[in-house]
Design an enzyme around this catalytic site. Structure first.
Site, PDB file in Angstrom:
ATOM      1  N   PRO A 152      74.702   1.234   7.148  1.00 31.78           N
ATOM      2  CA  PRO A 152      75.584   2.220   7.778  1.00 31.78           C
ATOM      3  C   PRO A 152      75.128   2.641   9.165  1.00 31.78           C
ATOM      4  O   PRO A 152      73.929   2.804   9.421  1.00 31.78           O
ATOM      5  CB  PRO A 152      75.534   3.392   6.800  1.00 31.78           C
ATOM      6  CG  PRO A 152      75.301   2.748   5.481  1.00 31.78           C
ATOM      7  CD  PRO A 152      74.355   1.608   5.767  1.00 31.78           C
ATOM      8  N   CYS A 153      76.111   2.828  10.050  1.00 32.77           N
ATOM      9  CA  CYS A 153      75.783   3.034  11.453  1.00 32.77           C
ATOM     10  C   CYS A 153      76.286   4.327  12.079  1.00 32.77           C
ATOM     11  O   CYS A 153      76.083   4.516  13.272  1.00 32.77           O
ATOM     12  CB  CYS A 153      76.326   1.865  12.275  1.00 32.77           C
ATOM     13  SG  CYS A 153      78.111   1.658  12.166  1.00 32.77           S
ATOM     14  N   PRO A 154      76.953   5.250  11.371  1.00 32.34           N
ATOM     15  CA  PRO A 154      77.470   6.437  12.070  1.00 32.34           C
ATOM     16  C   PRO A 154      76.407   7.200  12.847  1.00 32.34           C
ATOM     17  O   PRO A 154      76.666   7.713  13.932  1.00 32.34           O
ATOM     18  CB  PRO A 154      78.047   7.292  10.941  1.00 32.34           C
ATOM     19  CG  PRO A 154      78.413   6.314   9.885  1.00 32.34           C
ATOM     20  CD  PRO A 154      77.341   5.259   9.954  1.00 32.34           C
ATOM     21  N   PHE A 156      73.887   6.021  14.345  1.00 36.52           N
ATOM     22  CA  PHE A 156      73.414   5.265  15.501  1.00 36.52           C
ATOM     23  C   PHE A 156      74.483   5.156  16.589  1.00 36.52           C
ATOM     24  O   PHE A 156      74.204   4.769  17.700  1.00 36.52           O
ATOM     25  CB  PHE A 156      73.028   3.841  15.090  1.00 36.52           C
ATOM     26  CG  PHE A 156      71.895   3.767  14.114  1.00 36.52           C
ATOM     27  CD1 PHE A 156      70.818   4.626  14.203  1.00 36.52           C
ATOM     28  CD2 PHE A 156      71.907   2.831  13.095  1.00 36.52           C
ATOM     29  CE1 PHE A 156      69.759   4.542  13.308  1.00 36.52           C
ATOM     30  CE2 PHE A 156      70.858   2.732  12.193  1.00 36.52           C
ATOM     31  CZ  PHE A 156      69.787   3.599  12.299  1.00 36.52           C
TER      32      PHE A 156
END
Length: 415
Positions: A152-154, A156
């Site tokens: 998951p990247c939110p 970043f």
């Protein structure tokens, strides 16, 4: 960095930190995650999985609807039967399903929490066992030869708060836990461009060191999807690891499209001949939406496809947007001349084949925009299929010629 709670806003981005602060925070969070792992209690036992001795068995983490998985599978098929035949079969669901078992890559297990994406995955990967469970609660991962995952990247994202201690930034530790249990010969991890600059680069450095400590030679590169035949400007980080006891050096593939190469794929190439575009998200355009240009020309590549119907780029038809001032654009003429790209169109831009099914929740009593948004979210979160294929091709070609080496090494490690 996390600041004290003030009113409703629990987090605030802190700019004036140094590398030592970042590293200390990261190490503290890693210890917290390790404590959570030790407290996992589960009576769940995996069923007998569909292992194949003559294939590279694959685990998919944070699988979503399966863009990364499909691209890797296509790379494996191209390596085995040839690029031209594989891409031709890929256009037709029956032909692809008849041949997909020939891919060197064979997925056996996937994990994700997004209900609708999981249903889409089941529709398109019916042979894969799927565990719909928070990865932090998965006590034991199965053995495998390759592990995939866009963790998951939110936290970043450059569009988000970019908080160094956002708890979502530490789910990669469970990816590493999977590596330690599954003992694959390689892994592919994907993330957003913002990962490269978060914490002045210290976050990415720590992630790379953690992957290396698990026994892997790590190669990291920021790539743009349009350089690999995707009609979209989309920069993403690919972290690829090869187990240190193998005599193989992974090198990210050079761009195939652009200056002096094959011409970039344009919006006209991708969606210009669609006779029935299907449904699209309908509604007004907010000041935030109109704060920047949302419309590309037919001979260009799309803006990055986001995980939101409301934020979908505009279709190239109709008049261009006009810039009025800083962060202020307008849609000239009547609004009916402008529409968002449809679900079918953004799927094409993400290089999914037309036969790929995206589940919308199945509840016809739910407002149409809400059902469509579930599809936009799945597609926008996915790795473009052809970008995934490009990144996986070096692994596919090496694995094809060295499968016995991979299997023999795995046997020794798993004793």
């Amino acid at each position: 960095m996390k600041l004290e709670e003030r009113g409703r806003a629990k987090y605030r981005p802190l700019k004036d930190y140094d590398k030592d602060q970042v590293q200390a925070l990261l190490l503290d969070k890693i210890k917290e995650e390790e404590k959570l792992i030790q407290n996992i209690e589960s009576d769940f036992e995996l069923p007998i999985l569909d292992y194949r001795d003559d294939r590279i068995n694959v685990i998919s983490l944070f699988s979503g609807c399966g863009g990364l998985d499909l691209g890797v599978e296509l790379a494996g098929l191209s390596a085995m039967i040839g690029e031209e035949e594989a891409l031709e079969a890929f256009k037709d669901k029956k032909k692809f399903n008849d041949l997909r078992g020939n891919s060197i890559f064979h997925t056996i297990y996937s994990n994700d929490l997004f209900k609708e994406a999981n249903e889409s995955y089941r529709l398109n990967f019916p042979h894969v066992f799927q565990q719909e469970l928070d990865i932090r609660k998965v006590k034991t991962f199965p053995k495998a030869d390759l592990v995939l995952g866009g963790f998951p990247c939110p936290g970043f994202s450059e569009a988000g708060p970019r908080l160094i201690d956002d708890e979502r930034n530490f789910l990669y530790i469970h990816f590493i836990r999977c590596l330690l249990q599954a003992k694959p010969f390689a892994f592919i991890a994907e993330n957003v461009k913002g990962l490269t600059t978060l914490g002045k680069g210290e976050v990415l450095k720590q992630i790379e060191q953690d992957f290396e400590s698990a026994g892997y030679k790590v190669q990291t590169k920021l790539v743009n999807a349009r350089d690999y035949g995707v009609p979209q400007l989309r920069e993403r980080v690919f972290i690829v690891g090869i187990r240190k006891n193998l005599n193989f050096e992974y090198i990210h593939p050079d761009p195939t499209h652009g200056d002096g190469k094959i011409q970039y794929v344009t919006l006209k190439d991708a969606i210009g001949k669609i006779e029935d575009p299907g449904d699209w998200f309908k509604g007004g355009f907010s000041p935030i939406y109109l704060s920047r240009n949302r419309k590309k020309k037919w001979n260009e590549q799309s803006f990055t496809i986001q995980a939101s119907g409301r934020q979908a780029p505009l279709h190239p038809s109709g008049p261009d947007m006009v810039k009025l001032d800083k962060d202020k654009w307008e849609l000239p003429g009547d609004e009916s001349q402008h529409r968002r790209l449809s679900v079918k169109e953004i799927a094409r831009i993400q290089t999914f084949p037309d036969w790929f099914e995206f589940f919308d929740g199945g509840n016809m009593n739910v407002q149409k925009n809400n059902r469509l948004d579930k599809q936009y979210k799945q597609i926008g979160n996915a790795v473009p299929v052809k970008l995934a294929k490009a990144m996986a091709m070096p692994l596919a070609l090496w694995a094809k010629d060295n499968i016995n080496t991979i299997k023999n090494n795995n046997s020794v490690l798993m004793k």
